[in-house]
Design a protein around this motif. Structure first.
Motif, PDB file in Angstrom:
ATOM      1  N   ALA A  68     -28.561   8.538  36.941  1.00 42.85           N
ATOM      2  CA  ALA A  68     -29.933   8.448  36.810  1.00 42.85           C
ATOM      3  C   ALA A  68     -29.727   7.242  35.610  1.00 42.85           C
ATOM      4  O   ALA A  68     -28.725   6.935  35.058  1.00 42.85           O
ATOM      5  CB  ALA A  68     -30.879   9.452  36.006  1.00 42.85           C
ATOM      6  N   ALA A  69     -30.673   6.380  35.312  1.00 41.58           N
ATOM      7  CA  ALA A  69     -30.961   5.334  34.137  1.00 41.58           C
ATOM      8  C   ALA A  69     -32.177   5.754  33.577  1.00 41.58           C
ATOM      9  O   ALA A  69     -33.110   5.852  34.202  1.00 41.58           O
ATOM     10  CB  ALA A  69     -30.901   4.151  35.014  1.00 41.58           C
ATOM     11  N   ALA A  70     -32.150   5.475  32.143  1.00 40.91           N
ATOM     12  CA  ALA A  70     -33.172   5.798  31.573  1.00 40.91           C
ATOM     13  C   ALA A  70     -33.309   4.781  30.074  1.00 40.91           C
ATOM     14  O   ALA A  70     -32.324   4.399  29.668  1.00 40.91           O
ATOM     15  CB  ALA A  70     -33.291   7.331  30.956  1.00 40.91           C
ATOM     16  N   VAL A  71     -34.558   4.867  29.579  1.00 46.72           N
ATOM     17  CA  VAL A  71     -34.894   3.885  28.407  1.00 46.72           C
ATOM     18  C   VAL A  71     -35.250   5.049  27.216  1.00 46.72           C
ATOM     19  O   VAL A  71     -36.362   5.513  27.457  1.00 46.72           O
ATOM     20  CB  VAL A  71     -35.960   2.782  28.413  1.00 46.72           C
ATOM     21  N   TYR A  72     -34.589   5.154  26.222  1.00 42.18           N
ATOM     22  CA  TYR A  72     -34.899   6.056  25.182  1.00 42.18           C
ATOM     23  C   TYR A  72     -35.465   5.375  23.867  1.00 42.18           C
ATOM     24  O   TYR A  72     -34.581   4.432  23.431  1.00 42.18           O
ATOM     25  CB  TYR A  72     -33.718   6.950  24.762  1.00 42.18           C
ATOM     26  N   PRO A  73     -36.503   5.386  23.261  1.00 41.83           N
ATOM     27  CA  PRO A  73     -37.098   4.471  22.165  1.00 41.83           C
ATOM     28  C   PRO A  73     -36.156   4.757  20.911  1.00 41.83           C
ATOM     29  O   PRO A  73     -35.885   3.893  20.200  1.00 41.83           O
ATOM     30  CB  PRO A  73     -38.529   5.133  21.792  1.00 41.83           C
ATOM     31  N   THR A  74     -35.762   5.918  20.743  1.00 42.86           N
ATOM     32  CA  THR A  74     -35.163   6.269  19.397  1.00 42.86           C
ATOM     33  C   THR A  74     -33.352   6.026  19.546  1.00 42.86           C
ATOM     34  O   THR A  74     -32.747   5.361  18.988  1.00 42.86           O
ATOM     35  CB  THR A  74     -35.189   7.478  18.933  1.00 42.86           C
ATOM     36  N   ALA A  75     -32.900   6.674  20.530  1.00 43.81           N
ATOM     37  CA  ALA A  75     -31.515   6.715  20.953  1.00 43.81           C
ATOM     38  C   ALA A  75     -31.078   5.301  21.171  1.00 43.81           C
ATOM     39  O   ALA A  75     -29.842   4.871  20.745  1.00 43.81           O
ATOM     40  CB  ALA A  75     -31.042   7.423  22.097  1.00 43.81           C
ATOM     41  N   ALA A  76     -31.718   4.263  21.571  1.00 43.97           N
ATOM     42  CA  ALA A  76     -31.456   2.966  21.815  1.00 43.97           C
ATOM     43  C   ALA A  76     -31.168   2.379  20.390  1.00 43.97           C
ATOM     44  O   ALA A  76     -30.383   1.169  20.550  1.00 43.97           O
ATOM     45  CB  ALA A  76     -32.560   2.173  22.363  1.00 43.97           C
ATOM     46  N   ILE A  77     -31.444   2.839  19.352  1.00 46.91           N
ATOM     47  CA  ILE A  77     -31.375   1.919  18.182  1.00 46.91           C
ATOM     48  C   ILE A  77     -29.665   2.400  17.563  1.00 46.91           C
ATOM     49  O   ILE A  77     -29.223   1.201  16.984  1.00 46.91           O
ATOM     50  CB  ILE A  77     -32.060   2.722  17.058  1.00 46.91           C
ATOM     51  N   ALA A  78     -29.063   3.432  18.264  1.00 44.91           N
ATOM     52  CA  ALA A  78     -27.497   3.426  17.912  1.00 44.91           C
ATOM     53  C   ALA A  78     -26.642   2.286  18.399  1.00 44.91           C
ATOM     54  O   ALA A  78     -27.018   1.752  19.545  1.00 44.91           O
ATOM     55  CB  ALA A  78     -26.942   4.806  18.427  1.00 44.91           C
ATOM     56  N   ASN A  79     -25.974   1.581  17.412  1.00 47.20           N
ATOM     57  CA  ASN A  79     -24.819   0.816  17.717  1.00 47.20           C
ATOM     58  C   ASN A  79     -23.554   1.243  18.368  1.00 47.20           C
ATOM     59  O   ASN A  79     -23.783   2.450  18.148  1.00 47.20           O
ATOM     60  CB  ASN A  79     -24.591  -0.192  16.586  1.00 47.20           C
ATOM     61  N   HIS A  80     -22.969   0.329  18.714  1.00 39.57           N
ATOM     62  CA  HIS A  80     -21.707   0.659  19.681  1.00 39.57           C
ATOM     63  C   HIS A  80     -20.475   0.620  18.704  1.00 39.57           C
ATOM     64  O   HIS A  80     -20.271  -0.224  17.596  1.00 39.57           O
ATOM     65  CB  HIS A  80     -21.376  -0.272  20.751  1.00 39.57           C
ATOM     66  N   SER A  81     -19.661   1.489  18.865  1.00 39.78           N
ATOM     67  CA  SER A  81     -18.090   1.540  18.079  1.00 39.78           C
ATOM     68  C   SER A  81     -17.146   1.780  19.164  1.00 39.78           C
ATOM     69  O   SER A  81     -17.638   2.815  19.909  1.00 39.78           O
ATOM     70  CB  SER A  81     -18.158   2.169  17.035  1.00 39.78           C
TER      71      SER A  81
END
Length: 351
Positions: free
Chosen positions: A256-269
């Motif tokens: 699946a693929a999804a858009v999450y309003p809060t989780a999307a704020i997390a940056n990458h490392s």
């Protein structure tokens, strides 16, 4: 200035009403704050110690689509009711769209199908008219992207006030207002990519009786730029285990693929301190993979760390997919040492 995120009630996996799962609230650990970095933009930090193994965030998708081959026969197809999202195995019986739009749309029960009627009506005519032509001409990836946009618009249509009701003290944005605040714009992507998306919007996503959303072409294009920068793939196993196990165990096949309003704020490392994995209801769950100290940024990995292991492949993947050059602690530590020239005498010169 940082914004404190106040805790909501932690979700219960057994909450169901009339056999339809009750849509759970977003849940954020009280030791998380949202702040803004001048380079990275929005980010999540720890305000106090978060011990390893602590669940720190549970976020409900604002929009989600299945991503499987041969959906009519695939056992991993998810229920189309956004309050459910559970996998709907074919052998247990599925309930299909009465309008026969596409085989990717199915429900795990007649109750879920009936409860989802108003939302699905928004997308049904669009799917029946455009799904196959888009797949034939543009391919599966672009179809999935456009369908996810349609489902974002469908959720917005069911959320006319633009946001979920939340206590006035709660500063984290949910619902459509959370989607509207996500990073990503036409400046993020190449001119060639933006031109291609503009063509798709004008051809398939204009406001019309088939898709009555009331937004301008530019606003829908902006929504694509946001979605492409922030959507999650859903996989059966954790993403972001570091160091990767030996022998490597990948996260499995995307379903699946999804858009999450809060989780999307997390940056990458490339050396994340959070792992993430969807639960059986499609919620994205973040868990601390090591102790996170006060003030530290809470980061996830945007890709499977078993697939891109060296500095060059990681940075190239992130550059192509997410349009940035990773400067995380791991990447900087793996950069080759810069050569320095130390002159002990004047160099010889040709005369």
């Amino acid at each position: 200035m940082s914004q404190v995120v106040y805790i909501t009630l932690e979700p219960s996996e057994s909450d169901r009403v009339d056999d339809v799962p009750k849509r759970q609230p977003h849940w954020v650990h009280p030791n998380l704050i949202e702040s803004v970095d001048p380079v990275k933009g929005r980010q999540i930090r720890a305000s106090d110690l978060i011990p390893k193994g602590t669940r720190v965030l549970v976020d409900h998708p604002y929009a989600i689509i299945p991503v499987v081959d041969e959906p009519a026969a695939n056992e991993d197809l998810i229920c189309s009711n956004p309050a459910c999202n559970r996998q709907s195995p074919r052998h247990l019986g599925r309930f299909l769209c009465s309008n026969a739009c596409i085989p990717d749309v199915a429900w795990c029960s007649s109750t879920c199908r009936d409860a989802d009627k108003a939302r699905h009506d928004f997308e049904c005519t669009w799917l029946k008219r455009y799904a196959q032509p888009i797949r034939n001409k543009w391919g599966e990836y672009d179809f999935g992207m456009l369908w996810l946009i349609v489902r974002l618009l469908a959720s917005r249509d069911r959320d006319p006030h633009g946001e979920n009701v939340a206590p006035k003290t709660q500063q984290w944005k949910y619902g459509w207002s959370g989607i509207a605040s996500l990073c990503g714009s036409s400046d993020t992507w190449s001119h060639e990519q933006v031109r291609s998306w503009t063509t798709l919007v004008k051809k398939y996503l204009r406001d019309s009786p088939v898709l009555p959303h009331g937004l301008t072409v530019d606003r829908v294009l902006h929504l694509i730029c946001q979605e492409e920068a922030n959507s999650f793939g859903l996989y059966p196993r954790e993403t972001g285990i570091f160091p990767p196990p030996h022998p490597p165990v990948d996260r499995g096949e995307q379903y699946a693929a999804a858009v999450y309003p809060t989780a999307a704020i997390a940056n990458h490392s490339c050396m994340p301190n959070l792992i993430h994995k969807p639960d059986q209801d499609g919620h994205m769950v973040f868990t601390a993979s090591r102790d996170i100290l006060p003030g530290q940024e809470c980061c996830i990995s945007y890709f499977d760390l078993t697939k891109y292991t060296d500095l060059t492949s990681r940075r190239e993947h992130l550059r192509k997919s997410f349009r940035f050059i990773c400067q995380c602690e791991r990447c900087i530590s793996e950069e080759p040492a810069k050569e320095t020239n130390e002159w002990t005498s004047m160099p010889m010169m040709d005369i």
